[in-house]
Design an enzyme around this catalytic site. Structure first.
Site, PDB file in Angstrom:
ATOM      1  N   ASP A  85       0.903  -1.137   0.000  1.00 46.42           N
ATOM      2  CA  ASP A  85       0.000   0.000   0.000  1.00 46.42           C
ATOM      3  C   ASP A  85       0.946   1.191   0.000  1.00 46.42           C
ATOM      4  OD1 ASP A  85      -1.470   2.285   0.959  1.00 46.42           O
ATOM      5  OD2 ASP A  85      -3.088   0.878   1.316  1.00 46.42           O
ATOM      6  N   HIS A  86       1.059   1.863  -1.146  1.00 45.98           N
ATOM      7  CA  HIS A  86       2.164   2.829  -1.245  1.00 45.98           C
ATOM      8  C   HIS A  86       2.019   4.007  -0.276  1.00 45.98           C
ATOM      9  CE1 HIS A  86      -0.389   5.089  -4.172  1.00 45.98           C
ATOM     10  NE2 HIS A  86       0.305   6.138  -3.785  1.00 45.98           N
ATOM     11  N   HIS A 126      -5.730   2.635   0.982  1.00 48.20           N
ATOM     12  CA  HIS A 126      -4.977   3.781   1.517  1.00 48.20           C
ATOM     13  C   HIS A 126      -5.674   4.446   2.710  1.00 48.20           C
ATOM     14  CE1 HIS A 126      -2.794   3.144  -2.079  1.00 48.20           C
ATOM     15  NE2 HIS A 126      -3.520   3.873  -2.885  1.00 48.20           N
TER      16      HIS A 126
HETATM   17  O1  LIG Z   1      -3.519   3.688  -5.621  1.00 52.24           O
HETATM   18  C1  LIG Z   1      -3.923   4.714  -6.138  1.00 52.24           C
HETATM   19  O2  LIG Z   1      -3.399   5.879  -5.732  1.00 52.24           O
HETATM   20  C2  LIG Z   1      -3.451   7.036  -6.572  1.00 52.24           C
HETATM   21  C3  LIG Z   1      -3.173   8.247  -5.671  1.00 52.24           C
HETATM   22  O3  LIG Z   1      -1.873   8.130  -5.142  1.00 52.24           O
HETATM   23  P1  LIG Z   1      -1.103   9.441  -4.642  1.00 52.24           P
HETATM   24  O4  LIG Z   1       0.157   8.900  -4.061  1.00 52.24           O
HETATM   25  O5  LIG Z   1      -0.892  10.303  -5.861  1.00 52.24           O
HETATM   26  O6  LIG Z   1      -1.986  10.119  -3.659  1.00 52.24           O
HETATM   27  C4  LIG Z   1      -4.788   7.177  -7.249  1.00 52.24           C
HETATM   28  O7  LIG Z   1      -4.736   8.212  -8.217  1.00 52.24           O
HETATM   29  C5  LIG Z   1      -5.165   5.887  -7.939  1.00 52.24           C
HETATM   30  O8  LIG Z   1      -6.484   6.003  -8.472  1.00 52.24           O
HETATM   31  C6  LIG Z   1      -5.105   4.715  -6.981  1.00 52.24           C
HETATM   32  O9  LIG Z   1      -5.228   3.505  -7.732  1.00 52.24           O
END
Ligand SMILES: O=C1O[C@H](COP(=O)(O)O)[C@@H](O)[C@H](O)[C@H]1O
Ligand SMILES: NC(=O)C1=CN([C@@H]2O[C@H](COP(=O)(O)OP(=O)(O)OC[C@H]3O[C@@H](n4cnc5c(N)ncnc54)[C@H](OP(=O)(O)O)[C@@H]3O)[C@@H](O)[C@H]2O)C=CC1
Length: 486
Positions: free
Chosen positions: A168-169, A231
């Site tokens: 989960d980045h 997230h």
């Molecule tokens: O995992 C995802 O995350 C992005 C948003 O990531 P961020 O680090 O730019 O906040 C999201 O745009 C995407 O839809 C989703 O699959």
């Protein structure tokens, strides 16, 4: 670890995030000595062509960050290789196994999640799921509890849980880790970190981008499954969890899973009161005209591009303190923040109208676009007024502002931390099977409630903060979304 294999190594995620992260780790001298990095996908591409594409993807980003050197690139280049493989076919994986030998392989699956089950089975058959090997899975693993379990059973058949790294980045973001430091590296917050002192918590992940070319994936998932299941629930867990006894991966994840298990289920009867679904229609985003979601998709759809939810956590610490979560595409700003709204003072001694107004303390943990943690406190306005006047001030606890005049540290891509940890076998910042399982269970209940109540998305204009019902969600309790910055 002898090799990192990026399945889908020529795809969007690999080129935009993974390979630039690996370059930055190389630049900082953090990659394990001797580690080979192998891109693997079906396209019949030569090593030279692949490496040229990687360089094009990395160089611009590195130069923009003032972190490009020919030496660092030469070191990364020497590690890189490309192999055309169909990862679902064990026979096709044989040359890869021969290339990497027996020193341990981390397989990063940057491919469609629909292939995960077949790929892990093929990895096992090809001898790439031995005790020294690991697998990294991108989100989303599954679309609901049932599909998650199906995929994860195949994963569990090939790898033991300590070999599995579910990414989960958001957990790799610097400020998210700083939240752990703030909560458990200080004594001053913990006595206040409960429903006695905290009125409510807000978590906002606002994006200005639309769904665009990603709609084939997105239309099947929507904001609930794309962002909230993973997230946003992870952020909620880090705010709400009990102090773990140490930073051991299982200690932290045990606490997170207890939080998810305590989330009050959302019933069909409650759906309208505690949730909001939205979908953007045409509007203006960042000064430019923006199409409606249905136009991007080419036809009408009931998928939500916005979701807001009131979440109640049924445990001693949080009983009576709601958590409000909202996320969406084509919102007014790209802003990710967690707001801890403290309760007002029980009695004001400065009660002389507007000038004596006391704003309740608020801790704002900003993840994007800036990284900062700011505490708002009341302070005396300097001066000789007979009646003391107060003003709110923001105390920044920002990590970047420590040494005056010093260049702030480079803002890292979240995947840098996560790749490094996966290579080192540290799963603290990865999602354990039972966490993902419980999160899907709760999300399935929300989705069932929506279906049962025939709950359609409300329209909102691109470039706004979502449907007005999202404001009502808080206004009903005399609250409001944070609009200030800090
Ligand atoms: O995992 C995802 O995350 C992005 C948003 O990531 P961020 O680090 O730019 O906040 C999201 O745009 C995407 O839809 C989703 O699959
Ligand atoms: N892109 C992003 O920003 C994000 C992506 N993700 C997740 O990351 C994963 C990858 O997404 P993304 O990079 O966008 O997808 P892409 O479609 O851009 O890339 C997928 C890659 O997989 C390869 N591939 C497909 N089938 C096979 C196979 N059988 N064997 C080997 N390689 C194969 C394709 O190459 P070829 O056709 O040559 O085989 C391609 O390089 C998905 O799980 C996605 O949900 C998660 C968060 C953000």
């Amino acid at each position: 670890m002898a090799a990192l294999v990026l399945f889908g190594g020529g795809g969007d995620l690999a080129m935009r995030m993974l390979l630039p992260s690996l370059y930055f780790l190389e630049y900082d001298g953090l990659l394990p000595e001797g580690l080979k990095i192998i891109g693997a996908a079906r396209s019949d591409e030569s090593r030279d062509d692949y490496v040229a594409r990687v360089r094009a993807a990395v160089e611009g980003k590195a130069r923009a960050d003032d972190a490009w050197t020919d030496e660092a690139w030469a070191r990364l280049d020497a590690r890189l290789d490309y192999l055309p493989v169909d990862a679902t076919d064990p026979a096709s994986l044989k040359p890869l196994k021969d290339r990497v030998g027996d020193g341990g392989v981390t397989s990063f699956l940057a491919v469609s999640p629909s292939l995960y089950g077949r790929i892990v089975t093929a990895l096992k058959a090809a001898g790439l799921a031995e005790a020294t090997d690991r697998v990294v899975l991108e989100k989303p693993v599954g679309r609901d509890l049932q599909s998650f379990l199906q995929i994860d059973d195949a994963v569990a058949h090939a790898f033991s849980e300590d070999q599995v790294f579910r990414i989960d980045h958001y957990l790799g973001k610097e400020t998210v880790q700083n939240l752990i430091a703030l909560r458990f590296g200080n004594t001053i917050f913990e006595p206040l970190w409960n429903s006695l002192s905290i009125d409510h918590v807000q978590i906002t992940v606002g994006e200005t981008v639309g769904v665009g070319d990603r709609w084939p994936y997105y239309d099947e998932y929507g904001a609930l499954r794309d962002m909230l299941q993973n997230h946003m629930l992870q952020l909620l867990c880090l705010v709400a969890m009990e102090p773990p006894s140490d930073l051991d991966p299982d200690s932290v994840r045990n606490e997170k899973v207890k939080v998810i298990r305590s989330l009050r289920p959302i019933t069909e009867h409650e759906a309208e009161r505690v949730t909001v679904r939205g979908q953007y229609v045409a509007g203006t985003s960042e000064g430019k005209p923006a199409k409606a979601y249905s136009e991007e998709r080419g036809q009408a759809s009931d998928t939500e591009t916005f979701v807001a939810v009131r979440v109640d956590i049924d445990n001693w610490r949080w009983a009576g303190t709601p958590f409000f979560l909202r996320t969406g595409k084509r919102l007014a700003e790209k802003r990710t923040e967690i707001v801890i709204q403290f309760k007002p003072v029980p009695h004001s001694i400065f009660d002389h109208g507007e000038r004596g107004h006391i704003a309740a303390n608020r801790l704002v943990i900003e993840l994007q676009p800036e990284e900062d943690i700011a505490l708002s406190v009341m302070n005396k306005k300097p001066g000789l007024d007979q009646r003391m006047q107060l003003q709110p001030i923001q105390m920044s606890l920002s990590w970047g502002q420590g040494d005056k005049g010093a260049k702030p540290p480079r803002r890292r891509i979240a995947y840098e931390r996560l790749l490094l940890d996966a290579l080192a076998g540290d799963s603290t910042l990865f999602v354990r099977r039972d966490e993902a399982e419980q999160a899907w269970k709760w999300v399935d209940e929300v989705s069932d409630a929506w279906r049962g109540a025939a709950f359609k998305p409300k329209q909102y204009a691109a470039g706004t903060w979502g449907p007005q019902e999202a404001d009502l969600l808080l206004e009903r309790g005399g609250r409001a979304w944070n609009t200030g910055h800090g």
